[in-house]
Design a protein around this motif. Structure first.
Motif, PDB file in Angstrom:
ATOM      1  N   LYS B 255       0.440  -1.291  -0.142  1.00  0.00           N
ATOM      2  CA  LYS B 255       0.205   0.385   0.024  1.00  0.00           C
ATOM      3  C   LYS B 255       1.209   1.284   0.061  1.00  0.00           C
ATOM      4  N   TYR B 256       1.449   0.934   0.792  1.00  0.00           N
ATOM      5  CA  TYR B 256       2.916   2.255   0.946  1.00  0.00           C
ATOM      6  C   TYR B 256       3.608   2.666  -0.091  1.00  0.00           C
ATOM      7  N   ARG B 257       4.322   1.631  -1.078  1.00  0.00           N
ATOM      8  CA  ARG B 257       4.720   1.981  -2.181  1.00  0.00           C
ATOM      9  C   ARG B 257       3.376   2.454  -3.318  1.00  0.00           C
ATOM     10  N   LEU B 258       2.804   1.684  -3.532  1.00  0.00           N
ATOM     11  CA  LEU B 258       1.216   2.424  -4.459  1.00  0.00           C
ATOM     12  C   LEU B 258       1.712   3.397  -4.012  1.00  0.00           C
ATOM     13  N   LEU B 259       1.108   3.438  -3.017  1.00  0.00           N
ATOM     14  CA  LEU B 259       0.643   5.401  -2.784  1.00  0.00           C
ATOM     15  C   LEU B 259       1.766   6.376  -2.827  1.00  0.00           C
ATOM     16  N   SER B 260       3.175   5.973  -2.622  1.00  0.00           N
ATOM     17  CA  SER B 260       4.005   6.613  -3.328  1.00  0.00           C
ATOM     18  C   SER B 260       5.090   6.798  -4.297  1.00  0.00           C
ATOM     19  N   THR B 261       3.825   6.014  -5.386  1.00  0.00           N
ATOM     20  CA  THR B 261       4.949   6.159  -6.527  1.00  0.00           C
ATOM     21  C   THR B 261       3.510   6.571  -8.021  1.00  0.00           C
ATOM     22  N   THR B 262       4.382   6.976  -9.494  1.00  0.00           N
ATOM     23  CA  THR B 262       3.537   7.933 -10.006  1.00  0.00           C
ATOM     24  C   THR B 262       3.192   6.568 -10.793  1.00  0.00           C
ATOM     25  N   ALA B 263       2.177   7.017 -11.781  1.00  0.00           N
ATOM     26  CA  ALA B 263       1.473   6.133 -12.652  1.00  0.00           C
ATOM     27  C   ALA B 263       2.653   5.273 -13.804  1.00  0.00           C
ATOM     28  N   ALA B 264       3.584   6.575 -13.890  1.00  0.00           N
ATOM     29  CA  ALA B 264       4.829   6.009 -14.963  1.00  0.00           C
ATOM     30  C   ALA B 264       5.714   5.041 -14.084  1.00  0.00           C
TER      31      ALA B 264
END
Lengths: 411, 411
Positions: B255-264
């Protein structure tokens, strides 16, 4: 309506802040006090103790009329960029004056210092360039340069943290060719970095946070040094969210991030230079706590706060490329809260204002505010799921906090 | 010394696995059983219940003579690549035969199927291409293609999970032009996906894991369906590490990873295609558990396991670029454990072996094993700090597990 701007973090709002707001009204004769406040992560590279909404309430109940968020792209930066972002917002908000606390307390000394440093820019840069090999940190070098060049007697002591910020506020106003009139108030007794309560009514925010780390929800120890409203809000926050936010709470995520990244990826993160990526990856797996990690990471060249800011950028995955694109100047005015006076002031200037006013996050989007959103998501990550989703829902949907009366007098 | 290879996950080792090892010796007449075993993350896109070291002990005490780790680059892949990596290692280890469990139980049918599919490759590809628009998953399409082309009566039912793996083992041996002689054993009663215990001695690993999720350290319910050694090792693991590893334990990091990443950035992750990055980012913030997240993410086009594998790659931050560079074929033989027979076999083949044998992680490094190290670091991330650092220290320093006697007979 005469408006004064102040630049704050309120982490948390305490008696010294209350004193500063009152004095600000007194010395500037302003009708409206506008605070530009850091959001979820602060200039020293730390998460805010409690959410920006709670801190906004503390501010409004402590005498501030209007609270604006300083975007992540400026809030988590060294003094120069932090000051520029905040001054830019105050200039856009057309305030008449800016009033900051300082160790010096002499505004003419600040004006003189800015003039002198500007005149001696080349000498200072040369000094820093030459002395760099000694591996000292930049703030230390700058302070030494000013001293060694003996700019004149009437120069502000730039080894003091609030003097440095004040100096950069004035420099930013100069750069912006702003009409804002600067004032400074000599800070009361408690020193910026004090770790113990200096007397029974004033204490630094650092010492208050330290007491909260030690005692958790047991707030008795701080009740003499914060307004009653701060005390109540801290109590409510703990009831609602079951925690105050400290770096240690985010350490599992920082660690996970560093353990799952390559050196090449890490080098993309803002402010990571000179091979620091290798030390970060190497030291993380032997560190049980954030404090232990920082202690191992610390060198003469890097200040503690600079390393903390770097850790914040790793935590929020903020790259050089992203920061370069957005840390030019603030591009919106995010309204966190207002009372009737603040609202009246906003209504007055609304037509002539150059930046969009963002009342609800859901209604605005650009690259700069995307960093604030990400910071908000990361800030909430250490909460339990129920509280996390509540905080994030609020962040997007909540309108600014509005007080329909003028701030209560509570001291 | 006649050697047989088996390809396993042992998550955990149960009576069905014991039966398979015994039958493998019987039908192949082999003197030494070599298991290629997945490490920390498994083919279905899940963390292993307990560490690879504990699973290695279970294997050695359950009749296996030598345990080799299947690298992350193959262990967390669809059947085709998983099978190729495992077959490649067994070929490098110069085993005489390979023996796998299957629903079919007829090795000639497998050989025939491989031949037929190879001959009809174009028709099958065309069928899949045409039917793709219906949004079905690839395994489903492939299975339909085989059926609709009526390859012949003596073809294996490729809608069965163990038949699919078996088919790919043979295909891999064919591709490798390997001399390995394949055998298959008809699986006992318990089906691969069974969620309840089928009878009182055999149960699927899935149903065992389900019982562990429900009951934690209370193991009574599974004691009839696993060897005593497995039972003891599961108990010891819980005592040492205070947990079994399930996806939900890693969900905060995902979750943390997905919340701190951009789509690109997310689009760089292995297997993320067709705009899935946007759905991942969109759905994560409204999901309280991994199961809820997966349920929201699931579509006809993506199988559950494929989505789980994608989540593993996000969790371990494995990019397309990294995977492309290393998922060609295994480049080392990581020895996890051996008994005297396994050791004797290794000594025998040592001189003629083409891949380096890695006994200690600290003594070898390449791009492929870097993914295993990262996976080990992430796998340990959900442990308490004391246990985490112990597990990581072991991972680097620990020599392979050695048993100085031949496996005890315990059933």
């Amino acid at each position: 309506m005469k408006a004064v701007g102040i630049i704050v973090e309120y982490n948390p709002f305490h008696n010294g802040h209350y004193y500063h707001v009152q004095e600000t009204r007194k010395v500037t004769g302003a009708d409206v006090v506008i605070a530009v406040m850091s959001g979820n992560f602060l200039q020293r590279g730390e998460p805010a103790l409690v959410s920006k909404w709670t801190r906004t309430k503390m501010a409004l109940e402590g005498g501030v009329d209007l609270v604006i968020e300083l975007p992540y792209a400026f809030a988590t930066q060294k003094a120069e960029i932090f000051a520029y972002g905040a001054a830019f917002l105050l200039d856009a908000l057309q305030v008449d004056c800016l009033c900051f606390g300082s160790e010096s307390g002499d505004i003419n000394a600040f004006k003189h210092t800015v003039k002198m440093v500007k005149a001696k820019k080349k000498e200072i840069d040369d000094y820093i360039q030459n002395a760099k090999k000694q591996g000292k940190s930049y703030p230390r070098l700058a302070s030494e340069a000013y001293q060694s060049l003996q700019l004149s007697n009437n120069v502000v002591d730039l080894s003091q943290p609030n003097n440095i910020l004040g100096y950069h506020y004035l420099e930013a106003l100069d750069r912006l060719q702003s009409h804002i009139n600067p004032f400074t108030i000599k800070r009361k007794k408690a020193n910026y970095h004090d770790h113990e309560f200096a007397d029974n009514r004033f204490a630094s925010a650092t010492s208050i946070r330290k007491a909260l780390i030690a005692n958790g929800s047991y707030l008795k120890e701080i009740q003499d040094v914060v307004p009653k409203t701060t005390y109540n809000h801290l109590q409510n926050y703990y009831q609602d969210f079951e925690m105050y936010h400290f770096w240690e709470d985010y350490f599992p995520f920082l660690k996970y991030r560093l353990l799952s990244t390559t050196a090449a990826e890490l080098r993309q993160i803002y402010e990571i230079e000179e091979g620091l990526e290798h030390r970060l990856i190497h030291l993380i797996s032997e560190s049980a706590t954030f404090h232990e990690f920082m202690t191992k990471l610390k060198t003469k060249r890097y200040t503690w706060t600079r390393l903390q800011r770097i850790c914040v950028h790793i935590l929020t995955n903020t790259t050089k490329e992203q920061m370069k694109a957005v840390a030019i100047h603030p591009t919106y005015i995010r309204l966190l809260g207002t009372n009737l006076i603040g609202q009246a002031y906003l209504n007055k200037i609304k037509k002539n204002i150059s930046l969009p006013i963002v009342s609800r996050l859901a209604s605005f989007s650009n690259e700069q505010i995307a960093l604030d959103i990400r910071a908000a998501n990361i800030y909430a990550s250490c909460l339990r799921e129920k509280q996390r989703s509540k905080m994030i829902r609020n962040e997007f949907a909540q309108p600014p906090i509005r007080y329909d009366q003028i701030n209560s007098r509570f001291l």
